[in-house]
Design an enzyme around this catalytic site. Structure first.
Site, short mmCIF file in Angstrom:
data_model
loop_
_atom_site.label_atom_id
_atom_site.label_comp_id
_atom_site.label_asym_id
_atom_site.label_seq_id
_atom_site.Cartn_x
_atom_site.Cartn_y
_atom_site.Cartn_z
N HIS A 64 0.84 -1.20 0.00
CA HIS A 64 0.00 0.00 0.00
C HIS A 64 0.87 1.25 0.00
CE1 HIS A 64 0.54 0.59 4.42
NE2 HIS A 64 0.41 -0.72 4.51
N ASP A 66 -0.23 4.26 1.01
CA ASP A 66 -0.60 5.23 2.06
C ASP A 66 0.07 4.89 3.38
OD1 ASP A 66 -2.34 2.92 2.09
OD2 ASP A 66 -3.71 3.98 3.42
N ASP A 96 6.27 0.37 7.40
CA ASP A 96 4.89 0.07 6.95
C ASP A 96 4.47 1.06 5.87
OD1 ASP A 96 2.32 -0.88 6.81
OD2 ASP A 96 1.67 -0.03 8.70
N GLU A 128 -5.17 1.59 2.26
CA GLU A 128 -5.11 0.35 3.03
C GLU A 128 -5.32 0.65 4.51
OE1 GLU A 128 -3.30 -2.88 5.47
OE2 GLU A 128 -2.79 -0.75 5.44
N GLU A 129 -4.73 1.75 4.97
CA GLU A 129 -4.73 2.05 6.40
C GLU A 129 -6.10 2.48 6.91
OE1 GLU A 129 -2.47 1.23 8.31
OE2 GLU A 129 -0.50 1.40 7.38
N GLU A 156 4.04 -6.53 3.69
CA GLU A 156 3.92 -5.86 4.99
C GLU A 156 5.09 -6.28 5.87
OE1 GLU A 156 1.76 -3.67 6.16
OE2 GLU A 156 0.00 -3.79 4.85
N HIS A 350 3.39 2.60 12.62
CA HIS A 350 2.38 3.52 13.18
C HIS A 350 2.91 4.34 14.36
CE1 HIS A 350 -1.24 1.06 11.40
NE2 HIS A 350 -0.21 1.09 10.59
ZN LIG Z 1 0.79 -1.71 6.26
#
Ligand SMILES: [Zn+2]
Length: 377
Positions: A64, A66, A96, A128-129, A156, A350
């Site tokens: 992803h 984003d 990520d 995705e997030e 991932e 994150h």
């Molecule tokens: Zn991810």
């Protein structure tokens, strides 16, 4: 290339088109065939790029584009300017999961240096997030427009360990509408909070039933489908029969859970048990449940093509499951063998000062060069 991709602020709420433009230009200049699928508002896009022959049997390297927001996090440096220190690369998306995509992009000249017998496809999704909502466009594009690939590797962050299963995540908003009235006259209204309370108790009962029925040996932590009530908002004052109440809730199914049955059971209880009582004095009452997002679980495959290839190329002979969701379950549901395998650690994802080690970058690069040799053979 990691520096370039981290430099695009692709927090999910923003457009990713600048990143996609850059990536598409880079790929097309190396001879890749590129396709885009665009979001309804036109502000975001997926990119699907193919290298090698237009034949079935290829591999999709998927990730992803984003990233999650940085607001309120104590970063030591600009999250969108890559910083190298002590063998680590710091920046939003390093773990990520822009590094996986960047390493694959950086190797495109190597992928093209030898004639490929099998195609290598690169897939960049958006959103995705926020619940894996963008990847549906890529999956349609793959199933409708490509000679069927054999497998998908979702890069991932797994510390380059094989993850062959994860739970899903189904997100909902339930809006209960009753009828306001003076609190001394409940027989002139319909109390949305009381109705919501019954729905909450029902969800808690469903959760307890699954916990009680947990199967011995199930590898997930915890080894059963879980539920969460995340937010509740309802009522105006102590002396008003509450007209409105809104809940957000989710469940995280283990593979094999009958997710349609969960939704249908909840809807039936709301319709047949809760709504009649709510509407007794409030004929316009309603209970409306909206699905916000669906991340399907990834089930371990028996002799799955994706896991077999990654085992063969990486030398890894163990695999495990994780609790976080990925786009892998959606690819699998579309009939594509899928595995999660990528550089960096979910422990850094994150967070402030997200990083990836140069060692993980090198391991991913070595793996993708072996994948190139497999595709060229
Ligand atoms: Zn991810």
């Amino acid at each position: 290339m990691i520096e370039r991709l981290v430099g695009f602020d692709t927090v999910s709420a923003k457009s990713n088109l600048a990143l996609i433009d850059f990536v598409q230009n880079h790929l097309e200049s190396q001879g890749a065939r590129c396709r885009r699928s665009v979001s309804a508002e036109g502000t975001k896009a997926n990119l699907l790029a193919s290298l090698g022959p237009e034949v079935p049997g290829g591999v999709v390297l998927s990730g992803h584009s984003d990233v999650v927001p940085v607001e309120g996090q104590p970063w030591d440096s600009d999250p969108f300017i890559l910083r190298e220190e002590g063998g680590c690369l710091y920046g939003r998306g390093t773990a990520d999961m822009k590094s996986f995509l960047a390493i694959a992009l950086g190797l495109v000249p190597e992928f093209s240096a030898r004639p490929l017998a099998r195609p290598i496809h690169l897939a960049f999704s958006y959103d995705e997030e926020v619940g894996c909502t963008g990847v549906h466009g890529i999956i349609s594009d793959i199933t409708e427009n490509l000679p069927p690939p054999d497998m998908v590797i979702v890069g991932e962050p797994t510390d380059m360990q094989i993850i062959n299963g994860h739970k899903g995540c189904f997100l909902f908003e339930t809006r209960v509408t009753g009828q306001a009235a003076h609190s001394s006259q409940p027989h002139h209204g319909g109390n949305a909070i009381i109705a919501a309370g019954r729905l909450i108790a029902f969800l808690a009962d469903m959760a307890a039933a699954r916990r009680a029925a947990a199967q011995e040996g199930n590898p997930f932590d915890p080894p059963y489908t879980t539920f969460n009530l995340g937010q509740i908002d309802g009522g105006k004052a102590i002396n008003i029969v509450a007209q409105d109440c809104c809940l957000t809730w989710e469940f995280r199914p283990i593979p094999g859970e009958d997710t349609d049955a969960i939704v249908a059971t909840f809807e039936a209880y709301a319709e047949n048990e809760v709504l009649p009582a709510l509407s007794e004095f409030a004929p316009g009452a309603s209970i409306v449940t909206k699905r916000l997002a669906t991340v399907l679980p990834l089930a371990p495959e028996e002799n799955g093509a994706a896991e077999s290839l990654v085992r063969h190329l990486s030398g890894a002979n163990a695999s495990s499951v994780v609790s976080f969701g990925t786009e892998g379950g959606l690819f699998q549901a579309a009939g594509l063998s899928a595995v999660v395998f990528g550089p960096g650690s979910i422990d850094q994802a994150h967070k402030a000062n997200e990083f990836i080690t140069l060692e993980q970058v090198a391991a991913c690069e070595a793996f993708l060069l072996k994948l190139r040799d497999w595709a060229a053979a």
